[in-house]
Motif scaffolding. Structure first.
Motif, PDB file in Angstrom:
ATOM      1  N   ASP A 104      15.009   0.165   0.362  1.00 21.26           N
ATOM      2  CA  ASP A 104      13.649  -0.312   0.601  1.00 21.26           C
ATOM      3  C   ASP A 104      13.557  -1.747   0.091  1.00 21.26           C
ATOM      4  OD1 ASP A 104      10.961  -1.007   0.324  1.00 21.26           O
ATOM      5  OD2 ASP A 104      10.357   1.060  -0.087  1.00 21.26           O
ATOM      6  N   LYS A 105      13.487  -2.708   1.047  1.00 28.71           N
ATOM      7  CA  LYS A 105      13.508  -4.111   0.630  1.00 28.71           C
ATOM      8  C   LYS A 105      12.334  -4.468  -0.287  1.00 28.71           C
ATOM      9  CE  LYS A 105      16.238  -5.819   4.448  1.00 28.71           C
ATOM     10  NZ  LYS A 105      16.732  -6.974   5.156  1.00 28.71           N
ATOM     11  N   GLY A 106      11.219  -3.715  -0.171  1.00 27.72           N
ATOM     12  CA  GLY A 106      10.070  -3.952  -1.044  1.00 27.72           C
ATOM     13  C   GLY A 106      10.416  -3.574  -2.481  1.00 27.72           C
ATOM     14  N   LYS A 123      12.912  -6.066  -3.986  1.00 23.89           N
ATOM     15  CA  LYS A 123      12.291  -7.325  -4.431  1.00 23.89           C
ATOM     16  C   LYS A 123      11.559  -7.101  -5.767  1.00 23.89           C
ATOM     17  CE  LYS A 123      11.862 -10.802  -1.925  1.00 23.89           C
ATOM     18  NZ  LYS A 123      12.687 -12.031  -1.888  1.00 23.89           N
ATOM     19  N   GLN A 124      10.875  -5.949  -5.890  1.00 23.78           N
ATOM     20  CA  GLN A 124      10.156  -5.674  -7.139  1.00 23.78           C
ATOM     21  C   GLN A 124      11.125  -5.538  -8.303  1.00 23.78           C
ATOM     22  OE1 GLN A 124       7.911  -2.255  -5.859  1.00 23.78           O
ATOM     23  NE2 GLN A 124       6.069  -3.477  -5.457  1.00 23.78           N
ATOM     24  N   LEU A 180       3.798  -7.524  -0.132  1.00 19.60           N
ATOM     25  CA  LEU A 180       4.079  -6.333   0.668  1.00 19.60           C
ATOM     26  C   LEU A 180       2.893  -6.062   1.596  1.00 19.60           C
ATOM     27  CD1 LEU A 180       5.578  -4.008  -2.116  1.00 19.60           C
ATOM     28  CD2 LEU A 180       6.752  -5.614  -0.605  1.00 19.60           C
ATOM     29  N   ARG A 204      10.603  -3.040   5.610  1.00 16.56           N
ATOM     30  CA  ARG A 204      11.057  -2.567   4.289  1.00 16.56           C
ATOM     31  C   ARG A 204      12.265  -1.649   4.409  1.00 16.56           C
ATOM     32  NH1 ARG A 204       6.153  -1.241   0.149  1.00 16.56           N
ATOM     33  NH2 ARG A 204       7.967  -0.441  -0.974  1.00 16.56           N
ATOM     34  N   LYS A 216       5.761  -1.183   7.714  1.00 15.61           N
ATOM     35  CA  LYS A 216       5.624  -1.648   6.323  1.00 15.61           C
ATOM     36  C   LYS A 216       6.662  -2.740   6.078  1.00 15.61           C
ATOM     37  CE  LYS A 216       4.074   2.387   3.657  1.00 15.61           C
ATOM     38  NZ  LYS A 216       3.023   2.898   4.263  1.00 15.61           N
ATOM     39  N   SER A 217       6.219  -3.885   5.560  1.00  9.04           N
ATOM     40  CA  SER A 217       7.132  -5.028   5.482  1.00  9.04           C
ATOM     41  C   SER A 217       6.997  -5.821   4.199  1.00  9.04           C
ATOM     42  CB  SER A 217       6.835  -6.027   6.618  1.00  9.04           C
ATOM     43  OG  SER A 217       6.771  -5.394   7.849  1.00  9.04           O
ATOM     44  N   VAL A 218       8.025  -6.633   3.996  1.00 14.17           N
ATOM     45  CA  VAL A 218       8.003  -7.663   2.955  1.00 14.17           C
ATOM     46  C   VAL A 218       7.735  -8.983   3.681  1.00 14.17           C
ATOM     47  CG1 VAL A 218       9.425  -8.906   1.265  1.00 14.17           C
ATOM     48  CG2 VAL A 218       9.773  -6.458   1.604  1.00 14.17           C
TER      49      VAL A 218
END
Ligand code: ADP
Length: 383
Positions: free
Chosen positions: A104-106, A109-110, A124, A149, A174-176
């Motif tokens: 999950d790219k989100g 990143k977190q 996000l 994501r 759902k995206s970054v």
């Protein structure tokens, strides 16, 4: 238990699995693969190939029942099964919670943000409508980059919004959202960590992307960025591996900006396209290193033995069908060229059908030869 008595199960039977199997065979390790079709590349190099989906809970549980160590050559596997296998006491590397985060790219990143590991800013979002609304409200302005994501790979799932008109093609997932980075160079570092906590990195490589296919087209080793930046990149990559306590390989892709700043782009917890050349150009290959790491062996020497250029061999645009390799003899006759064909029977436009690693004492000569191979070898279908 000795290393050679353990059964290693690999989820995924593509080219990364195939090359992993070649190292396993050299090392006398027992490697078995799960994927949907026995015609896949890894079937040629493993001890047994089980047909089944690595997205299916039951298929993974059945496959893993008699294995001691489970690993992956692709992130998009069913991690519910991997969590349960870990609870049963199997060694699952990379660890399932890391796969959940990295997929999950989100969340990825977190993870960087919470640990002050430098990555570009991001927000996000839930869907395309929200992005459009934010642009209307002035909360977000073009240019920016939208990344799905989950489920994106090889550039699929990345949408660059340069102009307002590009908003028409937003991905509705759902995206970054990240700023469009002014990239000078894209580089990668592959790090290995074993369960004892030993860490070892491969030298930095430069990556150049295919302009339309969004795949790595060329890879250069050694990197041509200055030594200080290379040291910084290795330090950064090793900090991520340490923070994650990952076991196995972690390939770290970074951007070097025009302002000479390094930013983490994304990571992959497995052998990676940016390490193909290590088979011929480094003392230990990334595939051997992954096996050493997950088996708890001492890690191998990663030093480069000679300069190398790797070029992906992609299916030609406009051809789908049984693969034919035109002009291959001229490429095989090029000194220093190692042609790897993955054994995929069907070619498709831009499908990764193989790669070539060209080694030469002089990097510029290797680049010339790699360009020759890329322009000469045509992967087409005749029907
Ligand atoms: P994938 O998971 O599909 O490989 P990446 O996040 O690596 O996706 O993005 C693919 C490519 O898109 C990158 O290698 C880079 O060339 C370009 N890209 C990604 N993010 C940015 C960004 N924030 N700014 C500029 N270019 C980007």
């Amino acid at each position: 238990m000795s290393y050679t008595n353990q059964k290693i199960g690999v989820l995924g039977g593509g080219q990364l699995g195939k090359m992993l199997g070649q190292s396993a065979s050299m090392m006398g390790l027992q490697m078995h693969v799960l994927d949907t079709d026995k015609s896949f590349p890894a079937a040629a190099s493993c001890m047994s190939f089980t047909e089944g989906s690595f997205k299916d809970y039951d298929a993974i549980m059945a496959f893993a029942a008699d294995k001691d160590i489970i690993t992956v050559e692709i992130e998009l596997v069913n991690t519910d099964a991997l969590h349960d296998l870990e609870k049963q006491g199997k060694q699952v590397y990379p660890q399932p919670h890391l796969l959940d985060m990295i997929k999950d790219k989100g969340l990825q990143k977190q993870f960087y943000q919470e640990r002050s590991l430098v990555t570009s800013d991001f927000v996000l979002v839930n869907d395309a409508a929200q992005i459009k609304q934010w642009v209307l409200d002035g909360k977000l302005s073009v240019p920016f980059v939208q990344k799905a994501r989950t489920d994106g790979y090889d550039g699929r799932g990345v949408h660059i919004v340069r102009h307002i008109t590009d908003l028409q093609n937003l991905l509705d997932v759902k995206s970054v959202i990240e700023p469009l980075v002014d990239i000078d160079r894209e580089i990668a570092v592959i790090v290995a960590r074993n369960p004892q906590g030993d860490i070892s990195s491969f030298p930095v490589v430069d990556m150049e992307f295919h302009p339309t296919a969004n795949l790595v087209e060329y890879l250069f080793s050694p990197s041509r960025v200055n030594e200080e930046v290379q040291e910084q990149a290795i330090k950064l990559a090793e900090s991520i591996a340490k923070e994650m306590k990952i076991v196995g390989l972690l390939a770290v892709e970074l951007f070097l900006t025009k302002d000479n700043e390094l930013l983490i782009n994304e990571v992959a917890p497995r052998p990676h396209n940016s390490g193909h050349h290590t088979i011929e150009a480094n003392i230990t290959s990334q595939y051997e290193q992954h096996l050493r790491a997950i088996c708890g062996m001492p890690l191998g020497d990663t030093a480069l033995t000679q300069p190398a250029v790797m070029v992906n061999l992609l299916g030609a645009a406009g051809y789908t069908g049984e693969a034919h390799y035109e002009n291959i003899d001229q490429c095989l006759a090029t000194s220093g060229a190692h042609i790897h064909l993955y054994g995929k029977s069907i070619t498709k436009p831009y499908r990764k059908m193989g790669h070539a690693t060209i080694v030469d004492q002089d990097l510029d000569t290797a680049i010339e030869k790699a360009t020759f191979v890329k322009d000469t070898l045509k992967i087409i279908s005749k029907n």
